[in-house]
Design a protein around this motif. Sequence first.
Motif, PDB file in Angstrom:
ATOM      1  N   GLN A  77       8.384  17.179   2.224  1.00  0.00           N
ATOM      2  CA  GLN A  77       9.576  17.951   2.559  1.00  0.00           C
ATOM      3  C   GLN A  77      10.884  17.197   2.323  1.00  0.00           C
ATOM      4  N   CYS A  78      10.876  15.869   2.482  1.00  0.00           N
ATOM      5  CA  CYS A  78      12.125  15.113   2.312  1.00  0.00           C
ATOM      6  C   CYS A  78      12.388  14.739   0.850  1.00  0.00           C
ATOM      7  N   LEU A  79      11.503  15.120  -0.037  1.00  0.00           N
ATOM      8  CA  LEU A  79      11.674  14.824  -1.466  1.00  0.00           C
ATOM      9  C   LEU A  79      12.733  15.751  -2.059  1.00  0.00           C
ATOM     10  N   GLN A  80      13.773  15.161  -2.617  1.00  0.00           N
ATOM     11  CA  GLN A  80      14.913  15.930  -3.124  1.00  0.00           C
ATOM     12  C   GLN A  80      14.855  16.192  -4.622  1.00  0.00           C
ATOM     13  N   GLY A  81      14.099  15.379  -5.352  1.00  0.00           N
ATOM     14  CA  GLY A  81      14.043  15.554  -6.805  1.00  0.00           C
ATOM     15  C   GLY A  81      13.107  14.552  -7.436  1.00  0.00           C
ATOM     16  N   LEU A  82      12.767  14.803  -8.695  1.00  0.00           N
ATOM     17  CA  LEU A  82      11.844  13.950  -9.445  1.00  0.00           C
ATOM     18  C   LEU A  82      12.523  13.421 -10.698  1.00  0.00           C
ATOM     19  N   ILE A  83      12.507  12.099 -10.866  1.00  0.00           N
ATOM     20  CA  ILE A  83      12.920  11.474 -12.123  1.00  0.00           C
ATOM     21  C   ILE A  83      11.649  11.282 -12.946  1.00  0.00           C
ATOM     22  N   LEU A  84      11.541  11.989 -14.051  1.00  0.00           N
ATOM     23  CA  LEU A  84      10.348  11.953 -14.889  1.00  0.00           C
ATOM     24  C   LEU A  84      10.659  11.181 -16.164  1.00  0.00           C
ATOM     25  N   ILE A 137      14.781  14.329 -16.501  1.00  0.00           N
ATOM     26  CA  ILE A 137      13.962  13.568 -17.443  1.00  0.00           C
ATOM     27  C   ILE A 137      14.763  12.418 -18.032  1.00  0.00           C
ATOM     28  N   LEU A 138      14.183  11.219 -17.986  1.00  0.00           N
ATOM     29  CA  LEU A 138      14.742  10.068 -18.691  1.00  0.00           C
ATOM     30  C   LEU A 138      13.927   9.835 -19.944  1.00  0.00           C
ATOM     31  N   LEU A 139      14.567   9.962 -21.087  1.00  0.00           N
ATOM     32  CA  LEU A 139      13.918   9.623 -22.359  1.00  0.00           C
ATOM     33  C   LEU A 139      14.151   8.137 -22.579  1.00  0.00           C
ATOM     34  N   THR A 140      13.169   7.334 -22.176  1.00  0.00           N
ATOM     35  CA  THR A 140      13.326   5.883 -22.132  1.00  0.00           C
ATOM     36  C   THR A 140      13.167   5.235 -23.499  1.00  0.00           C
ATOM     37  N   LYS A 141      13.533   3.949 -23.551  1.00  0.00           N
ATOM     38  CA  LYS A 141      13.416   3.132 -24.754  1.00  0.00           C
ATOM     39  C   LYS A 141      14.249   3.700 -25.907  1.00  0.00           C
ATOM     40  N   ALA A 142      15.408   4.270 -25.540  1.00  0.00           N
ATOM     41  CA  ALA A 142      16.295   4.850 -26.550  1.00  0.00           C
ATOM     42  C   ALA A 142      16.807   3.791 -27.519  1.00  0.00           C
ATOM     43  N   ASP A 143      16.770   2.512 -27.094  1.00  0.00           N
ATOM     44  CA  ASP A 143      17.216   1.429 -27.976  1.00  0.00           C
ATOM     45  C   ASP A 143      16.281   1.231 -29.164  1.00  0.00           C
ATOM     46  N   LYS A 144      15.081   1.821 -29.102  1.00  0.00           N
ATOM     47  CA  LYS A 144      14.121   1.701 -30.201  1.00  0.00           C
ATOM     48  C   LYS A 144      14.480   2.610 -31.375  1.00  0.00           C
ATOM     49  N   LEU A 145      15.412   3.536 -31.147  1.00  0.00           N
ATOM     50  CA  LEU A 145      15.817   4.490 -32.177  1.00  0.00           C
ATOM     51  C   LEU A 145      17.301   4.344 -32.485  1.00  0.00           C
ATOM     52  N   SER A 146      17.711   4.855 -33.639  1.00  0.00           N
ATOM     53  CA  SER A 146      19.135   4.930 -33.938  1.00  0.00           C
ATOM     54  C   SER A 146      19.760   5.996 -33.048  1.00  0.00           C
ATOM     55  N   ARG A 147      21.058   6.006 -32.937  1.00  0.00           N
ATOM     56  CA  ARG A 147      21.733   6.995 -32.091  1.00  0.00           C
ATOM     57  C   ARG A 147      21.428   8.407 -32.577  1.00  0.00           C
ATOM     58  N   MET A 148      21.400   8.606 -33.896  1.00  0.00           N
ATOM     59  CA  MET A 148      21.107   9.928 -34.440  1.00  0.00           C
ATOM     60  C   MET A 148      19.675  10.350 -34.103  1.00  0.00           C
ATOM     61  N   GLN A 149      18.733   9.422 -34.247  1.00  0.00           N
ATOM     62  CA  GLN A 149      17.345   9.733 -33.929  1.00  0.00           C
ATOM     63  C   GLN A 149      17.168  10.053 -32.441  1.00  0.00           C
ATOM     64  N   ALA A 150      17.850   9.279 -31.594  1.00  0.00           N
ATOM     65  CA  ALA A 150      17.764   9.508 -30.149  1.00  0.00           C
ATOM     66  C   ALA A 150      18.330  10.876 -29.788  1.00  0.00           C
ATOM     67  N   ASN A 151      19.475  11.229 -30.380  1.00  0.00           N
ATOM     68  CA  ASN A 151      20.080  12.527 -30.106  1.00  0.00           C
ATOM     69  C   ASN A 151      19.194  13.674 -30.600  1.00  0.00           C
ATOM     70  N   ASN A 152      18.555  13.471 -31.744  1.00  0.00           N
ATOM     71  CA  ASN A 152      17.657  14.505 -32.267  1.00  0.00           C
ATOM     72  C   ASN A 152      16.478  14.723 -31.324  1.00  0.00           C
ATOM     73  N   SER A 153      15.950  13.639 -30.772  1.00  0.00           N
ATOM     74  CA  SER A 153      14.856  13.757 -29.811  1.00  0.00           C
ATOM     75  C   SER A 153      15.324  14.462 -28.541  1.00  0.00           C
ATOM     76  N   LEU A 154      16.523  14.117 -28.078  1.00  0.00           N
ATOM     77  CA  LEU A 154      17.099  14.756 -26.897  1.00  0.00           C
ATOM     78  C   LEU A 154      17.252  16.257 -27.114  1.00  0.00           C
ATOM     79  N   PHE A 155      17.810  16.637 -28.263  1.00  0.00           N
ATOM     80  CA  PHE A 155      18.018  18.056 -28.545  1.00  0.00           C
ATOM     81  C   PHE A 155      16.686  18.799 -28.643  1.00  0.00           C
ATOM     82  N   ALA A 156      15.668  18.139 -29.210  1.00  0.00           N
ATOM     83  CA  ALA A 156      14.354  18.769 -29.343  1.00  0.00           C
ATOM     84  C   ALA A 156      13.735  19.044 -27.977  1.00  0.00           C
TER      85      ALA A 156
END
Length: 220
Positions: A106-113, A141-160
């Motif tokens: 009951q005291c759980l307010q949210g989930l970081i996945l 949702i945290l899309l982790t290890k974003a440093d493994k991709l270029s900014r464009m690749q990371a944004n494309n994954s985010l949009f997907a």
Amino acid sequence: MTEIVFTKAYFTKSAPSIRECPPETGYEVAFAGRSNAGKSSAINALTNQKLARTSKTPGRTQLINFFNVSDTQRLVDLPGYGYAKVSRDQKEKWQRDLSEYLQKRQCLQGLILLMDIRHPLQEFDTTMLNWAIKGNMPVHILLTKADKLSRMQANNSLFAVQKQLKQANLHQLVSVQCFSSLKYTGLDELKAVLQSWLAPAATTVEESPIDAEAPKTQPQ
């Protein structure tokens, strides 16, 4: 609203199941993800300390670990899933415990996945999402290890991922961002989400205090 100081977080308790969790008081946010998604690294980046144990063998954390950031606010490190080399019975027990925790705490307010940005929305990730949605639990949702991709690749994954969430009609309860614990990318955005969940504007924290415990050492 008082700003939460995450660097003051300290370990309080490990629970093998929901029945051993701390009392249903205060506010808490849980962190969950596949065992190799960088969950412990994200918590350590958030708190600027080695609070959650990292391991070269993903999946070793089999307990629900609780960290207080104040007398009324907690971070919860849930067991990693989907990778650990353990028995089928043990995996099924973890799944039952995680489902029960997300839907009945009951005291759980949210989930970081947390998901590796290169491999988002795997089968058990969507299972976790469905459990949270059944409990009307907001998810970030945290899309982790974003440093493994270029900014464009990371944004494309985010949009997907955003597109998939919208197609599944989950975008009202689920938000998503890029994140890197190595370069602290997205840390301020994560803190803002946690602040909104752990310090609800409509309720004063004095109404539901946590039984404060002195800082302890996390069991090895």
